[in-house]
Design an enzyme around this catalytic site. Structure first.
Site, short mmCIF file in Angstrom:
data_model
loop_
_atom_site.label_atom_id
_atom_site.label_comp_id
_atom_site.label_asym_id
_atom_site.label_seq_id
_atom_site.Cartn_x
_atom_site.Cartn_y
_atom_site.Cartn_z
N CYS A 62 -6.81 15.99 40.52
CA CYS A 62 -6.31 14.96 41.44
C CYS A 62 -5.97 13.71 40.64
CB CYS A 62 -7.37 14.66 42.48
SG CYS A 62 -6.91 13.36 43.65
N HIS A 110 -3.01 20.05 24.85
CA HIS A 110 -2.04 19.70 25.89
C HIS A 110 -2.46 20.21 27.25
CE1 HIS A 110 1.25 19.44 22.55
NE2 HIS A 110 0.39 18.42 22.52
N CYS A 138 -5.50 16.72 47.67
CA CYS A 138 -6.82 16.93 47.07
C CYS A 138 -7.86 17.15 48.17
CB CYS A 138 -7.21 15.72 46.23
SG CYS A 138 -8.89 15.79 45.57
#
Length: 605
Positions: A209, A201, A233
């Site tokens: 990004c 996970h 970003c």
């Protein structure tokens, strides 16, 4: 069927699921599970939030879990699970709440320390028994415990050299190209080692990004996250500035988000994770460390996520197929299919508790509650251990320590036995090689292997006087008759008698002196030098003579002119002659060199 094993003796037997079987001796059965874990060679572990609760990180679905605490802190939410859904980015409010929650979880994971179960995973890896850890946690405590952590890149995303096939040479037909063929000369990149821990996970340690998928450390963006603002970003920002300088159109700047997999979204590294699972199920080839898993350990997870459920079921089938005989494997292949399209083993008939200990233990489920719906897990787990994961990990640690001490004691006993056997062999060798002891006589001298006694005698210094007396006495004595006794030199064959000491005296020179008168003249002989021998002390030499030096060069014979006196050539190296005509005559010289008298004759007489 699944055997129920409580860690606490007071734990009641649960009513569900119906395929549970009690154990006749739970404590002994738990020890048997511990032994099975220690004997396994390739252990696959699937763990959840339950192993990190003791470290201070809350789980998700318990009464004190993260979902309940988020619901209390944000009454506008219908459930805390809403902040872990992909729809959280649809609203600025939920996006701000999500960023603040991720910043708090990051701070908790930074101060948390690995638990006993994390240390158990590291111990199994050090022993070479850990195949893989698939974790649902996002705290990355497995990395703190010392395991390699992350998702490897697949071969399709790695560097591949470009081919010049179909492209004309820039030089055309003008001549051969001098450009370097860089792609062909580049060496292939070696394969990357698969990490021991695969985050199913994602992890709270990174951000990526949503536009260019570049990853960055989350610790560099804590301030905007605590403020509830997702940062932009930096890679997209730099690229956008470059495009504006060259006059190209804008593509937009993406925003960073925590690299955590949410509900109802695809894993950005799902292909890589699937490739690792496939290799661990089937094995990557023949050889040590390349076979598939032989034991499955599921700890601290409720198994609600579909992807994790499928991984567990596939591993259960693989380890049971390796441990079962071929006849049972063929019957197991004819299994039923669940509603999700996953093949499950055929439910085995219910057996009595007495036969539980004879079945091999290949799949172990360790959690406080059994996963629901229970009908999906029938025949998947061999045993269900109800209890705390840290307590069970401590039991395994204790067993490892006992095994280590037993091995050290066995090595020490083996070393002592080897030392005792070596000492016995050395003692036996010494007894064989030791010669028979014989008493030696005092003063014995060995010639070869024989020993002959030698009498002690005194050695007297040899002088000219003693030599003359010895020679005179030897002439007068008669030779003795030989007796039956033989000397020790005659007994020893091949031995030579010691040589006797021989001293040769020079001849006595004579000098004739002629005188005119009728007066008698005496002839005197010079005293010859004694040979340099260690048996003749310097005190025995005459005071008028000097011993010759071995370093003095020889001198030529000379004659002295005198009044009617002539010398012989023999006396070239000697001192002047001593006049013996005087009344004071040396007794020693007279005894050694007697005086010769001659009558003088006149010529013609």
């Amino acid at each position: 069927m699944t055997v129920f094993l409580p860690l606490e003796a007071s734990s009641p037997f649960p009513q569900t699921p119906s395929f549970l079987v009690p154990s006749s001796d739970p404590s002994a059965h738990v020890k048997r599970v511990v032994k099975a874990i220690m004997k396994a060679r390739r252990i696959a572990v699937v763990c959840g939030a339950g192993i990190s609760v003791q470290a201070g990180i809350p789980d998700f679905r318990s009464s004190d879990g993260l979902f309940q605490s988020l619901k209390k802190d944000n009454p506008a939410l219908s459930s805390g699970r809403d902040l872990f859904d992909a729809s959280v980015f649809n609203s600025e409010t939920t996006t701000s709440m999500f960023c603040q929650m991720m910043a708090q979880l990051y701070e908790l994971s930074e101060v948390a320390v690995p638990t006993a179960f994390h240390k158990l995973l590291r111990a199994l890896d050090d022993r070479g028994r850990l195949l893989r850890v698939y974790t649902q946690n996002i705290d990355a405590l497995e990395q703190k415990s010392g395991l390699t952590f992350g998702v490897p890149e697949v071969d399709s995303k790695r560097y591949k050299p470009r081919s010049n096939k179909g492209r004309p040479d820039g030089n055309g037909d003008a001549g051969p190209s001098t450009a370097r063929n860089t792609p062909e000369s580049r060496l292939p990149t070696p394969p990357i080692e698969t990490p021991k821990c695969i985050p199913l996970h994602g992890t709270v340690q990174l951000m990526h990004c949503q536009t260019c998928t570049h990853s960055f450390p989350l610790r560099d963006y804590l301030d905007p996250l605590n403020a509830g603002r997702p940062p932009y970003c930096p890679q997209c920002t730099s690229l956008e500035e470059t495009r504006q300088l060259v006059g190209k159109r804008s593509r937009g700047v993406g925003k960073l988000r925590p690299s955590v997999v949410l509900y109802n979204e695809m894993h950005k590294d799902g292909e890589e994770v699937g490739d690792v699972v496939r290799k661990d199920l089937m094995g990557s080839g023949k050889g040590k460390g390349r076979a598939g898993a032989d034991l499955l350990l599921v700890v601290g997870t409720s198994l609600r996520v579909p992807g994790t459920k499928r991984i567990v079921r596939e591993f259960s089938k693989a380890v049971h197929a390796r441990s079962s005989p071929p006849s049972s494997t063929a019957s197991q292949n004819e299994s039923s299919t669940s509603t999700h399209g996953l093949a499950t083993p055929t439910p085995s008939p219910r057996r009595s508790p007495a036969g539980d200990e004879e079945s091999p233990l290949r799949t172990v489920y360790l959690n406080l509650d059994f996963p629901v719906p229970t009908r999906e897990w029938e025949g998947v787990f061999d045993v269900w251990i109800r209890g705390d994961a840290q307590e069970f990990a401590q039991m395994v640690h204790n067993e490892m320590e006992s095994e280590r001490q037993a091995k050290e004691a066995a090595r020490e006993r083996k070393r002592r036995r080897e030392e005792a056997a070596l000492a016995a062999r050395l003692e036996e060798q010494l007894q064989v090689d030791k010669p028979k002891s014989t008493k030696k006589r005092k003063g014995a001298v060995g010639h070869g292997d024989s020993q002959t006694p030698v009498k002690k005698c005194k050695t007297a210094l040899l002088t000219p006087m003693s030599l003359s007396k010895r020679s005179s006495s030897s002439d007068n004595t008669k030779p003795k008759k030989q007796t039956g006794k033989t000397s020790r030199f005659a007994k020893d064959k091949g031995s030579r008698p010691p040589e006797k000491l021989m001293i040769k005296l020079p001849p006595r020179p004579e000098v004739v002196i002629t005188t005119r008168g009728s007066k008698r003249a005496k002839v005197a002989s010079p005293t010859p030098p004694l040979p340099a021998s260690p048996l003749s002390p310097l005190s025995s030499l005459p005071p008028t003579s000097k011993p010759p030096s071995p370093m003095s060069p020889p001198r030529r014979a000379s004659s002295r002119k005198g009044r009617g006196r002539k010398t012989n050539d023999v006396l070239d190296d000697q001192e002047p002659l001593t006049d013996l005509s005087s009344d004071e005559t040396d007794d020693y010289t007279a005894s050694y060199l007697p005086t010769l008298s001659y009558t003088s004759r006149r010529p013609g007489g």
